[in-house]
Design a protein around this motif. Structure first.
Motif, PDB file in Angstrom:
ATOM      1  N   SER A  69      28.356   2.623  13.291  1.00 32.17           N
ATOM      2  CA  SER A  69      28.674   4.248  13.205  1.00 32.17           C
ATOM      3  C   SER A  69      30.165   4.523  13.087  1.00 32.17           C
ATOM      4  CB  SER A  69      28.097   4.775  14.428  1.00 32.17           C
ATOM      5  OG  SER A  69      28.612   4.490  15.612  1.00 32.17           O
ATOM      6  N   TYR A  93      23.193  -0.175  25.064  1.00 30.60           N
ATOM      7  CA  TYR A  93      24.324  -1.277  24.857  1.00 30.60           C
ATOM      8  C   TYR A  93      25.619  -0.609  25.141  1.00 30.60           C
ATOM      9  CZ  TYR A  93      24.619   1.076  20.164  1.00 30.60           C
ATOM     10  OH  TYR A  93      24.753   1.729  19.317  1.00 30.60           O
ATOM     11  N   ILE A 109      24.307  -4.026  14.930  1.00 29.19           N
ATOM     12  CA  ILE A 109      23.790  -3.095  16.017  1.00 29.19           C
ATOM     13  C   ILE A 109      24.279  -1.825  15.725  1.00 29.19           C
ATOM     14  CG2 ILE A 109      23.279  -2.805  18.521  1.00 29.19           C
ATOM     15  CD1 ILE A 109      22.293  -5.474  17.412  1.00 29.19           C
ATOM     16  N   ASP A 110      25.468  -1.817  15.649  1.00 32.23           N
ATOM     17  CA  ASP A 110      25.964  -0.230  15.602  1.00 32.23           C
ATOM     18  C   ASP A 110      27.163  -0.432  14.661  1.00 32.23           C
ATOM     19  OD1 ASP A 110      27.240   2.094  15.850  1.00 32.23           O
ATOM     20  OD2 ASP A 110      26.878   2.331  18.015  1.00 32.23           O
ATOM     21  N   LEU A 121      42.660   2.854  19.719  1.00 37.02           N
ATOM     22  CA  LEU A 121      41.725   2.112  19.356  1.00 37.02           C
ATOM     23  C   LEU A 121      40.562   2.926  19.117  1.00 37.02           C
ATOM     24  CD1 LEU A 121      43.655   0.008  20.741  1.00 37.02           C
ATOM     25  CD2 LEU A 121      41.556  -1.553  20.471  1.00 37.02           C
ATOM     26  N   PHE A 180      38.903   1.471  32.513  1.00 39.94           N
ATOM     27  CA  PHE A 180      39.768   0.623  32.036  1.00 39.94           C
ATOM     28  C   PHE A 180      41.124   1.171  31.882  1.00 39.94           C
ATOM     29  CE2 PHE A 180      36.623  -2.871  31.371  1.00 39.94           C
ATOM     30  CZ  PHE A 180      35.508  -1.861  30.980  1.00 39.94           C
ATOM     31  N   PHE A 200      39.441  -8.846  24.512  1.00 45.45           N
ATOM     32  CA  PHE A 200      40.246  -8.400  23.310  1.00 45.45           C
ATOM     33  C   PHE A 200      41.079  -9.770  22.701  1.00 45.45           C
ATOM     34  CE2 PHE A 200      39.451  -4.178  22.236  1.00 45.45           C
ATOM     35  CZ  PHE A 200      38.721  -3.723  23.351  1.00 45.45           C
ATOM     36  N   GLY A 248      26.918  -7.892  26.075  1.00 44.19           N
ATOM     37  CA  GLY A 248      26.803  -6.546  25.435  1.00 44.19           C
ATOM     38  C   GLY A 248      26.532  -5.630  26.858  1.00 44.19           C
ATOM     39  N   PHE A 262      36.473   2.568  17.728  1.00 49.07           N
ATOM     40  CA  PHE A 262      35.232   1.630  17.551  1.00 49.07           C
ATOM     41  C   PHE A 262      34.842   1.509  16.181  1.00 49.07           C
ATOM     42  CE2 PHE A 262      31.404  -0.220  18.109  1.00 49.07           C
ATOM     43  CZ  PHE A 262      30.513   0.198  17.257  1.00 49.07           C
ATOM     44  N   TYR A 281      32.516  -7.083  18.754  1.00 46.77           N
ATOM     45  CA  TYR A 281      33.028  -5.381  18.382  1.00 46.77           C
ATOM     46  C   TYR A 281      34.383  -5.556  17.654  1.00 46.77           C
ATOM     47  CZ  TYR A 281      30.226  -5.017  22.850  1.00 46.77           C
ATOM     48  OH  TYR A 281      29.198  -5.346  23.725  1.00 46.77           O
ATOM     49  N   PRO A 309      32.930  -6.841  31.086  1.00 48.32           N
ATOM     50  CA  PRO A 309      34.376  -6.211  30.230  1.00 48.32           C
ATOM     51  C   PRO A 309      34.191  -7.058  28.877  1.00 48.32           C
ATOM     52  CG  PRO A 309      34.691  -7.841  31.895  1.00 48.32           C
ATOM     53  CD  PRO A 309      33.178  -7.642  31.937  1.00 48.32           C
ATOM     54  N   GLN A 310      34.664  -6.337  27.990  1.00 53.48           N
ATOM     55  CA  GLN A 310      35.130  -6.692  26.561  1.00 53.48           C
ATOM     56  C   GLN A 310      36.360  -7.373  26.738  1.00 53.48           C
ATOM     57  OE1 GLN A 310      34.687  -3.752  23.525  1.00 53.48           O
ATOM     58  NE2 GLN A 310      32.670  -3.281  24.175  1.00 53.48           N
ATOM     59  N   PHE A 352      41.481  -4.832  15.927  1.00 50.17           N
ATOM     60  CA  PHE A 352      41.333  -5.655  17.037  1.00 50.17           C
ATOM     61  C   PHE A 352      39.561  -6.093  17.208  1.00 50.17           C
ATOM     62  CE2 PHE A 352      45.138  -5.845  19.454  1.00 50.17           C
ATOM     63  CZ  PHE A 352      45.807  -4.676  18.985  1.00 50.17           C
ATOM     64  N   TYR A 409      37.582  -2.949  16.370  1.00 45.30           N
ATOM     65  CA  TYR A 409      38.273  -1.606  16.705  1.00 45.30           C
ATOM     66  C   TYR A 409      39.247  -1.670  15.664  1.00 45.30           C
ATOM     67  CZ  TYR A 409      35.886  -1.318  21.029  1.00 45.30           C
ATOM     68  OH  TYR A 409      34.756  -1.340  22.049  1.00 45.30           O
ATOM     69  N   PHE A 421      38.558   4.687  23.676  1.00 43.82           N
ATOM     70  CA  PHE A 421      39.787   4.888  24.313  1.00 43.82           C
ATOM     71  C   PHE A 421      40.538   5.927  24.009  1.00 43.82           C
ATOM     72  CE2 PHE A 421      40.989   0.210  24.797  1.00 43.82           C
ATOM     73  CZ  PHE A 421      39.960  -0.243  24.069  1.00 43.82           C
TER      74      PHE A 421
END
Lengths: 116, 115
Positions: free
Chosen positions: B58, A101, B55-56, B43, A35, B106, B98, B45, B33, B103-104, B91, B35, A106
């Motif tokens: 981390s 998933y 789910i995550d 950004l 992207f 924002f 998922g 995660f 999600y 696409p995610q 964000f 960020y 970025f």
């Protein structure tokens, strides 16, 4: 591990010049997406393009064009005849399926300043 | 506007206070999600949630930060006892399921400033 590198921290060009923003990525997946986002001074993220790993065709949208080369793991972005409104931070991002998933990584962004 | 809605757009807190950031995903999206964008950086995660499940996480700091996405209502990112280093843009993004080919989308972000 996935990684996105935008080696150019800041670029300044004079209006109407062409400019290319570099993006190099690392991934072990064979299926992934790339992207580009634009973040103007107002701060929001503007989606520009999404490209999947199986489609290496270059794309052109007005003054914007993208060059995807799997052989060099690069997804570069060119703005032709730049304008002051193009001044922003541009982010390249990589999405892959980890653990079943989607996870997006970025780059650190390239700040583009177009001087009138 | 059917996009991802984040509020507030700007939030100012004093050190030691709590910050609550809200995110309403796009209609039909059940994956969220979060960020964080520190000044002059990209950004990073933090956490990925589905309805009622983390789910995550981390990318989330182990202390003071928590996130939830209840069955009803927006997703909340909570920062307790904020410190100056928490100043950043946060964000939120959402996607339908998922999957990597989705696409995610924002939101416009919440700018958190710690005095």
């Amino acid at each position: 591990a996935q990684k996105v590198t935008q080696a150019q921290t800041e670029i300044s060009v004079v209006e109407k010049e062409d400019v290319t923003l570099d993006c190099v990525y690392e991934t072990r997946d064979t299926t992934y997406y790339l992207f580009w986002y634009k973040q103007p001074p107002s701060g929001e993220l503007v989606f520009l393009i999404r490209r999947n790993s199986f489609d290496e065709q270059n794309e052109i949208s007005g003054r914007y064009s993208w060059n995807f080369q799997k052989s060099t793991s690069s997804f570069n972005f060119t703005i032709t005849a730049s304008q002051v409104v193009d001044s922003a931070v541009y982010f390249c991002a990589l999405s892959e399926a980890l653990g079943g998933y989607q996870k997006v990584t970025f780059g650190t962004g390239t700040k583009l300043q177009v001087i009138p | 506007n059917a996009g991802v809605m984040q509020n507030p757009r700007h939030l100012v807190r004093r050190r030691g206070q709590e910050a609550r950031l809200r995110c309403s995903p796009m209609k039909g999206h059940s994956h969220v999600y979060w960020y964080r964008q520190l000044p002059e950086e990209g950004l990073k995660f933090m956490v990925y949630l589905q309805k009622e499940n983390i789910i995550d996480e981390s990318g989330m700091p182990k202390e003071r930060f928590s996130a939830e996405f209840p069955k009803e209502g927006p997703s909340i990112l909570r920062i307790q006892q904020v410190v100056r280093g928490d100043s950043a843009a946060y964000f939120c993004a959402s996607s339908p399921e998922g999957r990597v080919n989705q696409p995610q989308h924002f939101g416009d972000g919440t700018r958190l400033s710690i005095l």
